[in-house]
Enzyme design. Sequence first.
Site, PDB file in Angstrom:
ATOM      1  N   HIS A 157      57.175 -19.833  14.501  1.00 43.52           N
ATOM      2  CA  HIS A 157      56.262 -20.874  14.963  1.00 43.52           C
ATOM      3  C   HIS A 157      56.189 -22.024  13.943  1.00 43.52           C
ATOM      4  CE1 HIS A 157      52.111 -22.470  16.026  1.00 43.52           C
ATOM      5  NE2 HIS A 157      52.849 -22.691  17.091  1.00 43.52           N
ATOM      6  N   HIS A 162      57.668 -25.970  14.554  1.00 42.14           N
ATOM      7  CA  HIS A 162      56.916 -27.208  14.356  1.00 42.14           C
ATOM      8  C   HIS A 162      57.513 -28.068  13.241  1.00 42.14           C
ATOM      9  CE1 HIS A 162      53.699 -26.951  17.308  1.00 42.14           C
ATOM     10  NE2 HIS A 162      53.704 -25.643  17.112  1.00 42.14           N
ATOM     11  N   HIS A 221      55.963 -22.653  24.014  1.00 47.53           N
ATOM     12  CA  HIS A 221      54.623 -22.069  23.994  1.00 47.53           C
ATOM     13  C   HIS A 221      54.336 -21.293  25.288  1.00 47.53           C
ATOM     14  CE1 HIS A 221      54.259 -24.950  20.648  1.00 47.53           C
ATOM     15  NE2 HIS A 221      53.402 -24.085  20.167  1.00 47.53           N
ATOM     16  N   HIS A 278      45.986 -21.786  24.079  1.00 48.17           N
ATOM     17  CA  HIS A 278      47.289 -22.120  24.658  1.00 48.17           C
ATOM     18  C   HIS A 278      47.396 -21.684  26.120  1.00 48.17           C
ATOM     19  CE1 HIS A 278      49.911 -24.330  21.953  1.00 48.17           C
ATOM     20  NE2 HIS A 278      49.136 -23.860  20.994  1.00 48.17           N
ATOM     21  N   GLU A 299      50.283 -32.621  23.569  1.00 51.13           N
ATOM     22  CA  GLU A 299      50.303 -31.994  22.222  1.00 51.13           C
ATOM     23  C   GLU A 299      49.302 -32.620  21.264  1.00 51.13           C
ATOM     24  OE1 GLU A 299      54.153 -31.895  20.392  1.00 51.13           O
ATOM     25  OE2 GLU A 299      53.476 -30.570  18.831  1.00 51.13           O
ATOM     26  N   HIS A 351      45.599 -31.044  22.471  1.00 49.29           N
ATOM     27  CA  HIS A 351      45.968 -29.739  21.920  1.00 49.29           C
ATOM     28  C   HIS A 351      45.697 -29.657  20.420  1.00 49.29           C
ATOM     29  CE1 HIS A 351      49.212 -27.989  19.450  1.00 49.29           C
ATOM     30  NE2 HIS A 351      48.843 -26.878  20.038  1.00 49.29           N
ATOM     31  N   HIS A 372      42.913 -27.255  18.251  1.00 49.44           N
ATOM     32  CA  HIS A 372      43.160 -26.414  17.067  1.00 49.44           C
ATOM     33  C   HIS A 372      42.127 -26.728  15.979  1.00 49.44           C
ATOM     34  CE1 HIS A 372      47.061 -24.163  17.248  1.00 49.44           C
ATOM     35  NE2 HIS A 372      47.302 -24.978  18.261  1.00 49.44           N
TER      36      HIS A 372
END
Length: 669
Positions: free
Chosen positions: A196, A200, A225, A392, A337, A352, A356
Amino acid sequence: RPHEPIYVPKGEEKISFDIPTNYLNNRYQPVANGILSRFNNESQSSVSIKPISIPDLSLPLSLSRRDNFSLFIPSHRKMSGQLTDMFLGMRTVEDLLSLAVYCRDRMNAQMFVYALSVAILHRPDTKNLPIPQLSEIFPDKYMDGSIFHRAKEEANVVPIGSRTPIEIPLELTATDADPEHRVAYWREDIGINLHHWHWHLVYPFDGPSIAVNKDRRGELFYYMHHQIMARYNTERLCNNLPRVRRLLNLREPIPEAYFPKLDQMVAGRAWPARPAGFTLSDIDRNADQLRFDLSDLERYRDRIIEAVHTQSVRTDQGGIIQLDEVTGIDILGNIMEASILSPDRTYYGDLHNLGHVAISFCHDPDNRYLENFGVMGDSTTAMRDPIFYRWHAFINSIFTQFKDSLPAYTSQQLSFPGVTVTDCRINTPRANPNTLSCHWKKSDIDLSRGLDFTPRGSIMARIQHLDHDEFSYSITVNNSNDGDVTGNVRIFMAPKFDETGHHFNFNEQRKLMIEMDKFVAKLKRGQNIISRKSVESSLTIPFEATFRNLDRNRPNEQDLQNFDNFNFCGCGWPQHMLVPKGTKQGYPMDMFVMISNYELDRVMQAEPSGCYDGISFCGLRDLKYPDVRPMGFPFDRIGQNTVGMLNDFLIPNMNVQQITIRFSEFIKS
Ligand code: CUO
């Protein structure tokens, strides 16, 4: 001199840097001689660092070395973006090395490693350099801090070659009193978290255009995802847990707790925990230049959902873009995103990423306790927390809404005239046909890069993780065309039954289809038997890219060199997590095989060089994603005409086999 070779130490060779005194941190300059001779004493060779004129570093230096770094925080993103730009802009590798050495002891270490890694991956003259695994540079992001005290003790007392690996028990962060802990082995798997982080790193959402503007990056954000969610839900079903509920209401208490048991070594603090029942709040943290309300997130969400319903988005230039079958999902991925490729970042926001952030600061939304963000605030650690999957699942549901608004594939798009898959099966040595076998395994990670101690040399942590026996697919295909044809073989698996024991209908089951492999096969006229090994999967990177299971306690020079050779391409699903855990009794799944016409799927482009692992999730470096079909094809779009069961979906170039996954508590070492 764009392709100047750079010195790469082999294995355990100790090198030192011959550093201009003024490159040292100000505090160390008066004692430079003592420091340099102390470090240089142990070295076998030396690299001379050329003095260069240092660019203005005031912005990246404004983040303290003792702070935690998060790409999800816009101010951190700005700093790391500028630093990455500088690393990318260095004229030669020699200059890059000089700047990196200058920054090394002045900058926030995590930002430094991130920016340098992105630059190394994207500079033409360094892209083949290995980037050390993050678990080795920052082992504190993956392991309980108590391990490091034990490791240092062992390394201080026991000479290299006789050191015993530090065992890490599986029950580290909770007990089964919390049902969510049943899948902690999956959430906290080092290989999954490394993948992951690496994903990114390869697909940053902000920063220089060379790093961000990649073929179908928004679509890949969605697909990678989405596949994580399908895999996690399958793992939950294997462990008698229901599929994840979406985090729909941002104002409701969150029942899922997470206590990470990780220490931030640089900051000297524990990562904050989130007890059960915490609620999200508006964020107002001056110190992080971070201010937004939950109502902002709700507004962004509503605007994105409206875009899905109208199949169009607005641009910051006042225009309208249609979300069509080909590029719609890519645009939507960038909006959601959000990446800097979003057509209107002010209007659609940063849904998104800020989700987080809101979750990661729910314990101290206004910084009154001077607390740092929780694990959700860092892509390195986010997948450890159960809330990652609830967030997610929500993000994924908007993508699914969009996909469901598109027409179903026509039979012409799905078929491959003249090609019939007559049989597909799985062969595992020492197991019944169509049976996969999972077990525990113990593997080693080298902690020495990430810990300060003398004398140097490897010190291993030994961790327990899921693994499976290697297996192979055998697919029988009849080609009744006049001549040879080329097929694209697509293999997926999905659970057969839902959490209540009912057969999944097709619409539900296809959302759980996990990709296992995709490869090209030549089909001669008549019958063909295609054989393919599990270790060849287009999803995975080799086992050795995650672990150092070499000569256990005594890794030699050759072993370590082999490891570094493996480690060139870090992005990709870890091979040891390819197969869901299954159950002791045997967990039933459907294996689906489709052969599509490669002539319709292929992308005309140069042959890839370098990395050829993990392509399904990570694409090809410097090239287009090598499959023109929408990612997730043929399960991403079934339109409004949902057919009943998986069998009803089948046409001759597809086949299904029921398989069983057996899990044994046996630990292989
Ligand atoms: Cu990978 Cu939410 O995007 O972490």
